[in-house]
Write a protein that holds these residues in place. Structure first.
Motif, PDB file in Angstrom:
ATOM      1  N   ASP A 213     -56.701  -9.469  -1.169  1.00  0.00           N
ATOM      2  CA  ASP A 213     -57.645  -8.408  -1.529  1.00  0.00           C
ATOM      3  C   ASP A 213     -57.002  -7.027  -1.510  1.00  0.00           C
ATOM      4  OD1 ASP A 213     -59.656 -10.243  -1.841  1.00  0.00           O
ATOM      5  OD2 ASP A 213     -60.534  -9.897   0.133  1.00  0.00           O
ATOM      6  N   ARG A 214     -55.972  -6.875  -0.711  1.00  0.00           N
ATOM      7  CA  ARG A 214     -55.325  -5.578  -0.552  1.00  0.00           C
ATOM      8  C   ARG A 214     -54.482  -5.197  -1.768  1.00  0.00           C
ATOM      9  NH1 ARG A 214     -50.612  -3.429   1.070  1.00  0.00           N
ATOM     10  NH2 ARG A 214     -49.561  -5.416   1.228  1.00  0.00           N
ATOM     11  N   LEU A 215     -53.987  -6.181  -2.499  1.00  0.00           N
ATOM     12  CA  LEU A 215     -53.084  -5.919  -3.614  1.00  0.00           C
ATOM     13  C   LEU A 215     -53.832  -5.837  -4.941  1.00  0.00           C
ATOM     14  CD1 LEU A 215     -50.208  -8.380  -2.662  1.00  0.00           C
ATOM     15  CD2 LEU A 215     -50.293  -5.918  -2.265  1.00  0.00           C
ATOM     16  N   LEU A 216     -53.386  -4.925  -5.779  1.00  0.00           N
ATOM     17  CA  LEU A 216     -53.913  -4.856  -7.138  1.00  0.00           C
ATOM     18  C   LEU A 216     -53.420  -6.078  -7.909  1.00  0.00           C
ATOM     19  CD1 LEU A 216     -53.174  -1.103  -7.821  1.00  0.00           C
ATOM     20  CD2 LEU A 216     -55.389  -2.129  -7.403  1.00  0.00           C
ATOM     21  N   PRO A 217     -54.155  -6.537  -8.905  1.00  0.00           N
ATOM     22  CA  PRO A 217     -53.711  -7.708  -9.677  1.00  0.00           C
ATOM     23  C   PRO A 217     -52.349  -7.475 -10.325  1.00  0.00           C
ATOM     24  CG  PRO A 217     -55.989  -7.168 -10.179  1.00  0.00           C
ATOM     25  CD  PRO A 217     -55.453  -6.043  -9.337  1.00  0.00           C
ATOM     26  N   ILE A 218     -51.454  -8.418 -10.139  1.00  0.00           N
ATOM     27  CA  ILE A 218     -50.081  -8.258 -10.633  1.00  0.00           C
ATOM     28  C   ILE A 218     -50.038  -8.188 -12.154  1.00  0.00           C
ATOM     29  CG2 ILE A 218     -49.436 -10.694 -10.736  1.00  0.00           C
ATOM     30  CD1 ILE A 218     -46.729  -9.643  -9.345  1.00  0.00           C
ATOM     31  N   ALA A 219     -50.965  -8.854 -12.837  1.00  0.00           N
ATOM     32  CA  ALA A 219     -51.003  -8.784 -14.304  1.00  0.00           C
ATOM     33  C   ALA A 219     -51.291  -7.353 -14.759  1.00  0.00           C
ATOM     34  CB  ALA A 219     -52.055  -9.741 -14.845  1.00  0.00           C
ATOM     35  N   ASN A 220     -52.197  -6.670 -14.070  1.00  0.00           N
ATOM     36  CA  ASN A 220     -52.510  -5.277 -14.415  1.00  0.00           C
ATOM     37  C   ASN A 220     -51.315  -4.369 -14.154  1.00  0.00           C
ATOM     38  OD1 ASN A 220     -54.993  -6.353 -14.890  1.00  0.00           O
ATOM     39  ND2 ASN A 220     -56.064  -5.192 -13.327  1.00  0.00           N
ATOM     40  N   VAL A 221     -50.647  -4.598 -13.030  1.00  0.00           N
ATOM     41  CA  VAL A 221     -49.470  -3.792 -12.686  1.00  0.00           C
ATOM     42  C   VAL A 221     -48.393  -3.990 -13.748  1.00  0.00           C
ATOM     43  CG1 VAL A 221     -47.624  -3.465 -10.996  1.00  0.00           C
ATOM     44  CG2 VAL A 221     -49.976  -3.799 -10.219  1.00  0.00           C
ATOM     45  N   GLY A 222     -48.143  -5.242 -14.133  1.00  0.00           N
ATOM     46  CA  GLY A 222     -47.147  -5.536 -15.162  1.00  0.00           C
ATOM     47  C   GLY A 222     -47.505  -4.905 -16.496  1.00  0.00           C
ATOM     48  N   ARG A 223     -48.776  -4.932 -16.857  1.00  0.00           N
ATOM     49  CA  ARG A 223     -49.233  -4.346 -18.120  1.00  0.00           C
ATOM     50  C   ARG A 223     -48.993  -2.834 -18.121  1.00  0.00           C
ATOM     51  NH1 ARG A 223     -54.419  -5.572 -17.850  1.00  0.00           N
ATOM     52  NH2 ARG A 223     -53.919  -7.768 -18.025  1.00  0.00           N
TER      53      ARG A 223
ATOM     54  N   LYS B  73     -37.764  -6.275 -20.664  1.00  0.00           N
ATOM     55  CA  LYS B  73     -38.286  -7.330 -19.800  1.00  0.00           C
ATOM     56  C   LYS B  73     -38.403  -6.784 -18.378  1.00  0.00           C
ATOM     57  CE  LYS B  73     -37.105 -11.081 -22.591  1.00  0.00           C
ATOM     58  NZ  LYS B  73     -38.091 -11.122 -23.580  1.00  0.00           N
ATOM     59  N   ILE B  74     -39.380  -7.302 -17.632  1.00  0.00           N
ATOM     60  CA  ILE B  74     -39.589  -6.887 -16.245  1.00  0.00           C
ATOM     61  C   ILE B  74     -39.555  -8.140 -15.388  1.00  0.00           C
ATOM     62  CG2 ILE B  74     -41.131  -5.714 -14.639  1.00  0.00           C
ATOM     63  CD1 ILE B  74     -42.449  -4.394 -17.101  1.00  0.00           C
ATOM     64  N   SER B  75     -38.718  -8.135 -14.377  1.00  0.00           N
ATOM     65  CA  SER B  75     -38.606  -9.316 -13.516  1.00  0.00           C
ATOM     66  C   SER B  75     -39.845  -9.453 -12.628  1.00  0.00           C
ATOM     67  CB  SER B  75     -37.364  -9.219 -12.633  1.00  0.00           C
ATOM     68  OG  SER B  75     -37.532  -8.214 -11.648  1.00  0.00           O
ATOM     69  N   LYS B  76     -40.076 -10.669 -12.182  1.00  0.00           N
ATOM     70  CA  LYS B  76     -41.209 -10.934 -11.284  1.00  0.00           C
ATOM     71  C   LYS B  76     -41.061 -10.116 -10.003  1.00  0.00           C
ATOM     72  CE  LYS B  76     -43.680 -14.612  -8.919  1.00  0.00           C
ATOM     73  NZ  LYS B  76     -43.727 -16.027  -8.573  1.00  0.00           N
ATOM     74  N   GLU B  77     -39.830 -10.023  -9.505  1.00  0.00           N
ATOM     75  CA  GLU B  77     -39.572  -9.257  -8.283  1.00  0.00           C
ATOM     76  C   GLU B  77     -39.924  -7.780  -8.471  1.00  0.00           C
ATOM     77  OE1 GLU B  77     -35.944  -8.385  -5.119  1.00  0.00           O
ATOM     78  OE2 GLU B  77     -35.464  -9.067  -7.152  1.00  0.00           O
ATOM     79  N   SER B  78     -39.611  -7.238  -9.647  1.00  0.00           N
ATOM     80  CA  SER B  78     -39.950  -5.834  -9.930  1.00  0.00           C
ATOM     81  C   SER B  78     -41.460  -5.628  -9.937  1.00  0.00           C
ATOM     82  CB  SER B  78     -39.389  -5.414 -11.288  1.00  0.00           C
ATOM     83  OG  SER B  78     -37.991  -5.445 -11.275  1.00  0.00           O
ATOM     84  N   LYS B  79     -42.174  -6.547 -10.574  1.00  0.00           N
ATOM     85  CA  LYS B  79     -43.634  -6.452 -10.614  1.00  0.00           C
ATOM     86  C   LYS B  79     -44.224  -6.550  -9.212  1.00  0.00           C
ATOM     87  CE  LYS B  79     -44.076  -8.537 -15.175  1.00  0.00           C
ATOM     88  NZ  LYS B  79     -44.557  -9.718 -15.899  1.00  0.00           N
TER      89      LYS B  79
ATOM     90  N   GLN C 161     -46.255  -3.748  -7.338  1.00  0.00           N
ATOM     91  CA  GLN C 161     -47.597  -4.115  -6.887  1.00  0.00           C
ATOM     92  C   GLN C 161     -47.807  -3.665  -5.445  1.00  0.00           C
ATOM     93  OE1 GLN C 161     -48.252  -8.315  -6.212  1.00  0.00           O
ATOM     94  NE2 GLN C 161     -50.403  -8.160  -6.830  1.00  0.00           N
ATOM     95  N   GLU C 162     -46.830  -3.917  -4.594  1.00  0.00           N
ATOM     96  CA  GLU C 162     -46.908  -3.484  -3.187  1.00  0.00           C
ATOM     97  C   GLU C 162     -46.994  -1.962  -3.095  1.00  0.00           C
ATOM     98  OE1 GLU C 162     -46.868  -4.924  -0.097  1.00  0.00           O
ATOM     99  OE2 GLU C 162     -46.984  -6.971  -0.883  1.00  0.00           O
ATOM    100  N   CYS C 163     -46.148  -1.284  -3.863  1.00  0.00           N
ATOM    101  CA  CYS C 163     -46.105   0.189  -3.793  1.00  0.00           C
ATOM    102  C   CYS C 163     -47.408   0.828  -4.269  1.00  0.00           C
ATOM    103  CB  CYS C 163     -44.941   0.721  -4.622  1.00  0.00           C
ATOM    104  SG  CYS C 163     -43.322   0.323  -3.951  1.00  0.00           S
ATOM    105  N   VAL C 164     -47.881   0.410  -5.434  1.00  0.00           N
ATOM    106  CA  VAL C 164     -49.093   1.043  -5.958  1.00  0.00           C
ATOM    107  C   VAL C 164     -50.313   0.679  -5.117  1.00  0.00           C
ATOM    108  CG1 VAL C 164     -48.213   1.287  -8.303  1.00  0.00           C
ATOM    109  CG2 VAL C 164     -49.540  -0.721  -7.718  1.00  0.00           C
ATOM    110  N   SER C 165     -50.328  -0.520  -4.581  1.00  0.00           N
ATOM    111  CA  SER C 165     -51.447  -0.910  -3.717  1.00  0.00           C
ATOM    112  C   SER C 165     -51.456  -0.067  -2.450  1.00  0.00           C
ATOM    113  CB  SER C 165     -51.360  -2.396  -3.366  1.00  0.00           C
ATOM    114  OG  SER C 165     -51.465  -3.186  -4.535  1.00  0.00           O
ATOM    115  N   GLU C 166     -50.287   0.156  -1.897  1.00  0.00           N
ATOM    116  CA  GLU C 166     -50.178   1.002  -0.708  1.00  0.00           C
ATOM    117  C   GLU C 166     -50.594   2.433  -1.029  1.00  0.00           C
ATOM    118  OE1 GLU C 166     -49.709   1.675   3.230  1.00  0.00           O
ATOM    119  OE2 GLU C 166     -49.468  -0.261   2.265  1.00  0.00           O
TER     120      GLU C 166
END
Length: 161
Positions: A44-54, A65-71, A75-80
């Motif tokens: 619940d704390r994290l924003l959806p990774i699909a939205n972050v990737g988009r 291309k964006i690696s899964k690790e980058s996303k 995701q962690e940074c923007v959620s924080e």
């Protein structure tokens, strides 16, 4: 512009990013029930990774291309970040004994946390958004008025006959 592997990366688009932050912050809810399991809280704390990737893809060239690790890292940074700003705005609302957080509270929180450039950009966006909403409401009312008049006349004409 920055060159990267023969591709040109466009400059940072503040308007797009401010809109994204505003939408993200206004769609967040504060508080997690104590009886929820820890795994659910983390999810619940994290924003959806699909939205972050988009959002990340919007600023990059089409063939990037964006690696899964980058996303996941983003995701962690923007959620924080969202939690940090929302927490500051929530504290202000609590001190003022208000239960509803609004866009102005988010702008205030950004400024108080030292993100003055974002706060000013977000204030301008929020002002334009509110103006557009007001115009949309007036436009819809103006559209409905003739239909209501026509409906009233038709009913009156039917009663005469």
């Amino acid at each position: 512009m920055v060159e990267n592997d023969n591709n040109i990366i466009p400059p940072f688009n503040h308007n797009l990013q401010v809109q994204t932050v505003l939408l993200t912050l206004t769609n967040c809810t504060a508080g997690v029930e104590d009886d929820q399991p820890l795994i659910s809280r983390e999810h619940d704390r994290l924003l959806p990774i699909a939205n972050v990737g988009r959002i990340m893809k919007q600023i990059l060239p089409p063939n990037a291309k964006i690696s899964k690790e980058s996303k996941e890292t983003m995701q962690e940074c923007v959620s924080e970040f969202v939690g940090f700003v929302t927490g500051e705005a929530s504290s202000k609302c609590s001190q003022e004994k208000r239960k509803t957080m609004n866009g102005g509270d988010i702008c205030w929180a950004l400024g108080s946390l030292g993100f003055d450039d974002y706060a000013e950009a977000l204030k301008r966006y929020l002002h334009k958004y509110r103006e557009a909403e007001e115009e949309r409401v007036h436009h819809n009312k103006a559209k409905e008025a003739p239909a209501l008049v026509d409906l009233g006349l038709n009913l009156m004409e039917r009663r005469r006959f």
